[in-house]
Design a protein around this motif. Structure first.
Motif, PDB file in Angstrom:
ATOM      1  N   ILE A 101       0.827  -1.208   0.000  1.00 37.42           N
ATOM      2  CA  ILE A 101       0.000   0.000   0.000  1.00 37.42           C
ATOM      3  C   ILE A 101       0.862   1.259   0.000  1.00 37.42           C
ATOM      4  CG2 ILE A 101      -1.866  -1.223   1.166  1.00 37.42           C
ATOM      5  CD1 ILE A 101      -1.170   0.444   3.699  1.00 37.42           C
ATOM      6  N   CYS A 102       2.161   1.090  -0.226  1.00 39.82           N
ATOM      7  CA  CYS A 102       3.086   2.219  -0.317  1.00 39.82           C
ATOM      8  C   CYS A 102       3.539   2.397  -1.763  1.00 39.82           C
ATOM      9  CB  CYS A 102       4.286   1.993   0.602  1.00 39.82           C
ATOM     10  SG  CYS A 102       3.834   1.892   2.361  1.00 39.82           S
ATOM     11  N   GLU A 103       3.863   3.607  -2.126  1.00 41.22           N
ATOM     12  CA  GLU A 103       4.235   3.945  -3.493  1.00 41.22           C
ATOM     13  C   GLU A 103       5.462   3.130  -3.939  1.00 41.22           C
ATOM     14  OE1 GLU A 103       4.730   5.017  -7.107  1.00 41.22           O
ATOM     15  OE2 GLU A 103       2.952   5.699  -5.989  1.00 41.22           O
ATOM     16  N   PRO A 104       5.321   2.277  -4.979  1.00 40.73           N
ATOM     17  CA  PRO A 104       6.434   1.400  -5.377  1.00 40.73           C
ATOM     18  C   PRO A 104       7.705   2.151  -5.766  1.00 40.73           C
ATOM     19  CG  PRO A 104       4.385   0.661  -6.377  1.00 40.73           C
ATOM     20  CD  PRO A 104       4.097   1.988  -5.745  1.00 40.73           C
ATOM     21  N   SER A 105       7.571   3.305  -6.398  1.00 40.43           N
ATOM     22  CA  SER A 105       8.756   4.040  -6.847  1.00 40.43           C
ATOM     23  C   SER A 105       9.532   4.648  -5.691  1.00 40.43           C
ATOM     24  CB  SER A 105       8.349   5.138  -7.825  1.00 40.43           C
ATOM     25  OG  SER A 105       7.554   6.119  -7.189  1.00 40.43           O
ATOM     26  N   LYS A 106       8.917   4.687  -4.498  1.00 39.03           N
ATOM     27  CA  LYS A 106       9.567   5.259  -3.316  1.00 39.03           C
ATOM     28  C   LYS A 106       9.779   4.205  -2.237  1.00 39.03           C
ATOM     29  CE  LYS A 106       7.386   9.803  -3.987  1.00 39.03           C
ATOM     30  NZ  LYS A 106       6.559  10.847  -3.327  1.00 39.03           N
ATOM     31  N   ARG A 107       9.799   2.944  -2.617  1.00 38.74           N
ATOM     32  CA  ARG A 107       9.786   1.834  -1.663  1.00 38.74           C
ATOM     33  C   ARG A 107      11.034   0.971  -1.807  1.00 38.74           C
ATOM     34  NH1 ARG A 107       5.057  -1.714  -3.250  1.00 38.74           N
ATOM     35  NH2 ARG A 107       6.548  -2.688  -4.677  1.00 38.74           N
ATOM     36  N   ARG A 108      11.590   0.554  -0.659  1.00 38.29           N
ATOM     37  CA  ARG A 108      12.656  -0.439  -0.635  1.00 38.29           C
ATOM     38  C   ARG A 108      12.240  -1.538   0.341  1.00 38.29           C
ATOM     39  NH1 ARG A 108      13.704   2.125  -4.316  1.00 38.29           N
ATOM     40  NH2 ARG A 108      15.685   3.008  -5.052  1.00 38.29           N
ATOM     41  N   THR A 109      12.564  -2.793   0.018  1.00 37.07           N
ATOM     42  CA  THR A 109      12.233  -3.898   0.906  1.00 37.07           C
ATOM     43  C   THR A 109      13.492  -4.716   1.201  1.00 37.07           C
ATOM     44  OG1 THR A 109      11.696  -5.445  -0.891  1.00 37.07           O
ATOM     45  CG2 THR A 109       9.898  -4.042  -0.062  1.00 37.07           C
ATOM     46  N   TYR A 110      13.472  -5.373   2.371  1.00 38.27           N
ATOM     47  CA  TYR A 110      14.613  -6.201   2.766  1.00 38.27           C
ATOM     48  C   TYR A 110      14.128  -7.315   3.686  1.00 38.27           C
ATOM     49  CZ  TYR A 110      18.875  -7.586   5.251  1.00 38.27           C
ATOM     50  OH  TYR A 110      19.900  -8.304   5.821  1.00 38.27           O
ATOM     51  N   ASP A 111      14.461  -8.548   3.333  1.00 36.25           N
ATOM     52  CA  ASP A 111      14.132  -9.706   4.157  1.00 36.25           C
ATOM     53  C   ASP A 111      15.381 -10.077   4.962  1.00 36.25           C
ATOM     54  OD1 ASP A 111      13.548 -12.240   5.216  1.00 36.25           O
ATOM     55  OD2 ASP A 111      12.314 -12.791   3.492  1.00 36.25           O
ATOM     56  N   HIS A 112      15.298  -9.901   6.288  1.00 34.78           N
ATOM     57  CA  HIS A 112      16.477 -10.172   7.116  1.00 34.78           C
ATOM     58  C   HIS A 112      16.656 -11.656   7.418  1.00 34.78           C
ATOM     59  CE1 HIS A 112      14.006 -10.776  10.686  1.00 34.78           C
ATOM     60  NE2 HIS A 112      13.557  -9.538  10.669  1.00 34.78           N
ATOM     61  N   GLY A 113      15.686 -12.490   7.015  1.00 35.02           N
ATOM     62  CA  GLY A 113      15.837 -13.931   7.135  1.00 35.02           C
ATOM     63  C   GLY A 113      15.504 -14.514   8.487  1.00 35.02           C
ATOM     64  N   GLY A 114      15.171 -13.668   9.469  1.00 36.35           N
ATOM     65  CA  GLY A 114      14.887 -14.158  10.809  1.00 36.35           C
ATOM     66  C   GLY A 114      13.408 -14.145  11.132  1.00 36.35           C
ATOM     67  N   GLY A 115      13.118 -14.087  12.443  1.00 36.46           N
ATOM     68  CA  GLY A 115      11.744 -14.104  12.910  1.00 36.46           C
ATOM     69  C   GLY A 115      11.233 -12.720  13.253  1.00 36.46           C
ATOM     70  N   HIS A 116      10.356 -12.645  14.265  1.00 35.92           N
ATOM     71  CA  HIS A 116       9.749 -11.376  14.666  1.00 35.92           C
ATOM     72  C   HIS A 116      10.714 -10.671  15.608  1.00 35.92           C
ATOM     73  CE1 HIS A 116       6.182  -8.845  14.699  1.00 35.92           C
ATOM     74  NE2 HIS A 116       6.354  -8.663  15.995  1.00 35.92           N
ATOM     75  N   GLU A 117      11.744 -10.092  15.021  1.00 37.51           N
ATOM     76  CA  GLU A 117      12.868  -9.573  15.793  1.00 37.51           C
ATOM     77  C   GLU A 117      13.725  -8.706  14.880  1.00 37.51           C
ATOM     78  OE1 GLU A 117      14.859 -13.187  16.825  1.00 37.51           O
ATOM     79  OE2 GLU A 117      15.108 -13.770  14.740  1.00 37.51           O
ATOM     80  N   ILE A 118      14.739  -8.078  15.475  1.00 40.21           N
ATOM     81  CA  ILE A 118      15.724  -7.320  14.703  1.00 40.21           C
ATOM     82  C   ILE A 118      17.068  -8.016  14.907  1.00 40.21           C
ATOM     83  CG2 ILE A 118      16.759  -5.071  14.258  1.00 40.21           C
ATOM     84  CD1 ILE A 118      14.360  -3.827  15.737  1.00 40.21           C
ATOM     85  N   PRO A 119      17.471  -8.888  13.972  1.00 31.07           N
ATOM     86  CA  PRO A 119      18.741  -9.594  14.141  1.00 31.07           C
ATOM     87  C   PRO A 119      19.914  -8.637  14.294  1.00 31.07           C
ATOM     88  CG  PRO A 119      17.448 -10.581  12.381  1.00 31.07           C
ATOM     89  CD  PRO A 119      16.765  -9.294  12.742  1.00 31.07           C
ATOM     90  N   ARG A 120      20.905  -9.051  15.063  1.00 31.11           N
ATOM     91  CA  ARG A 120      22.042  -8.170  15.344  1.00 31.11           C
ATOM     92  C   ARG A 120      23.313  -8.633  14.653  1.00 31.11           C
ATOM     93  NH1 ARG A 120      21.273  -5.761  21.436  1.00 31.11           N
ATOM     94  NH2 ARG A 120      18.998  -5.809  21.492  1.00 31.11           N
ATOM     95  N   THR A 121      23.183  -9.506  13.667  1.00 32.48           N
ATOM     96  CA  THR A 121      24.378  -9.931  12.938  1.00 32.48           C
ATOM     97  C   THR A 121      24.953  -8.760  12.160  1.00 32.48           C
ATOM     98  OG1 THR A 121      23.145 -10.573  10.965  1.00 32.48           O
ATOM     99  CG2 THR A 121      23.418 -12.249  12.672  1.00 32.48           C
ATOM    100  N   ALA A 122      26.243  -8.848  11.840  1.00 32.35           N
ATOM    101  CA  ALA A 122      26.898  -7.764  11.114  1.00 32.35           C
ATOM    102  C   ALA A 122      26.250  -7.540   9.757  1.00 32.35           C
ATOM    103  CB  ALA A 122      28.385  -8.074  10.954  1.00 32.35           C
ATOM    104  N   ALA A 123      25.939  -8.635   9.056  1.00 35.79           N
ATOM    105  CA  ALA A 123      25.373  -8.500   7.710  1.00 35.79           C
ATOM    106  C   ALA A 123      24.026  -7.791   7.743  1.00 35.79           C
ATOM    107  CB  ALA A 123      25.228  -9.879   7.061  1.00 35.79           C
ATOM    108  N   VAL A 124      23.150  -8.199   8.677  1.00 36.11           N
ATOM    109  CA  VAL A 124      21.831  -7.562   8.776  1.00 36.11           C
ATOM    110  C   VAL A 124      21.972  -6.114   9.229  1.00 36.11           C
ATOM    111  CG1 VAL A 124      19.655  -7.554  10.063  1.00 36.11           C
ATOM    112  CG2 VAL A 124      20.553  -9.701   9.137  1.00 36.11           C
ATOM    113  N   SER A 125      22.816  -5.867  10.206  1.00 33.96           N
ATOM    114  CA  SER A 125      22.997  -4.507  10.712  1.00 33.96           C
ATOM    115  C   SER A 125      23.518  -3.572   9.623  1.00 33.96           C
ATOM    116  CB  SER A 125      23.952  -4.505  11.908  1.00 33.96           C
ATOM    117  OG  SER A 125      23.411  -5.256  12.978  1.00 33.96           O
ATOM    118  N   ASN A 126      24.459  -4.058   8.817  1.00 31.46           N
ATOM    119  CA  ASN A 126      24.974  -3.245   7.714  1.00 31.46           C
ATOM    120  C   ASN A 126      23.885  -2.935   6.699  1.00 31.46           C
ATOM    121  OD1 ASN A 126      27.623  -3.076   8.684  1.00 31.46           O
ATOM    122  ND2 ASN A 126      28.266  -4.947   7.622  1.00 31.46           N
TER     123      ASN A 126
END
Length: 260
Positions: free
Chosen positions: A219-244
């Motif tokens: 429901i957000c404007e596609p031309s102004k949208r970025r997406t990223y799948d961090h590969g984990g669960g309902h959390e904010i992973p703290r690995t270096a790759a995800v944090s970067n």
């Protein structure tokens, strides 16, 4: 630049500060983060009390549209007193509040500046009730997916599951997999208009609420949208790759908002 930070249900501004500490270290020092607490005291979110002491907060006591509107009015007052904000960074329930704020603004006060110039949504979706009130069409499939994902999250995020299984507790798409691509999922909700500020959508493929995050991106404007799948669960992973990766997306949102 100034960032409004909206935490998840049953946590707090201080807890959210801790949850994002790893990728924050990769950002410039001159960014001001405003970690606010929801207006209602709450029980701890599942698993939170293992790591963090009370108090815990919520942005509303029930998920009704009226409750969300009331909290939007409260948030508008906070922004008027403490803003303006260049960016909003949100997790879980905070995403519901932030997306609702942008939708209510577009409907009610489109002649005024938006509550924030860009938005970063982490592991969260929109309120389906708010969407329907705004004139969006929410399919039966999307509504059932929302119900099932909430039930699965409640089971997988418990303290006992965390202690017994750790990160392995997240089964996510293994139990809820629809077989649909992200583009196909986005078509389950059709909209008369889209959120028009630049947005970043961060979700995890093992999160039971993954589809909700994808739906919100739709429901957000596609031309102004970025997406990223961090590969984990309902959390904010703290690995270096995800944090970067999150730090890079944060900087992209800052640039898109026109902030320095």
């Amino acid at each position: 630049m100034k960032v409004l930070c909206l935490h998840g249900k049953g946590t707090s501004g201080a807890i959210f500060r801790s949850q994002i500490s790893t990728f924050r270290t990769k950002l410039p020092d001159d960014i001001e983060f405003d970690f606010i607490d929801g207006p209602f005291k709450s029980d701890a979110a599942a698993g939170i009390d293992i790591f963090y002491n009370p108090p815990y907060y919520s942005f509303w006591e029930n998920d009704s549209v009226d409750s969300i509107r009331a909290t939007y009015d409260w948030l508008t007052g906070h922004i008027a007193k403490n803003g303006p904000y260049d960016l909003a960074l949100m997790f879980s329930q905070g995403c519901v509040l932030g997306s609702s704020a942008l939708l209510f603004h577009q409907e009610e006060t489109p002649h005024l500046p938006p509550p924030f110039k860009a938005a970063i949504f982490v592991c969260g979706g929109a309120s389906l009730g708010v969407l329907e009130e705004m004139g969006f069409h929410v399919s039966a499939e999307a509504r059932e997916r929302d119900r099932a994902s909430r039930s699965a999250l409640a089971q997988q995020a418990t303290s006992s599951a965390l202690l017994a299984q750790g990160a392995n507790r997240w089964t996510g798409l293994e139990t809820l997999d629809s077989g649909l691509s992200e583009d196909e999922l986005r078509k389950e909700i059709t909209s008369p208009y889209r959120i028009n500020v630049p947005t970043v959508h961060i979700y995890g493929s093992k999160d039971p609420r993954w589809a909700a995050g994808v739906h919100l991106s739709g429901i957000c404007e596609p031309s102004k949208r970025r997406t990223y799948d961090h590969g984990g669960g309902h959390e904010i992973p703290r690995t270096a790759a995800v944090s970067n990766s999150i730090a890079e997306l944060f900087q992209w949102a800052v640039a898109q908002s026109g902030s320095n």
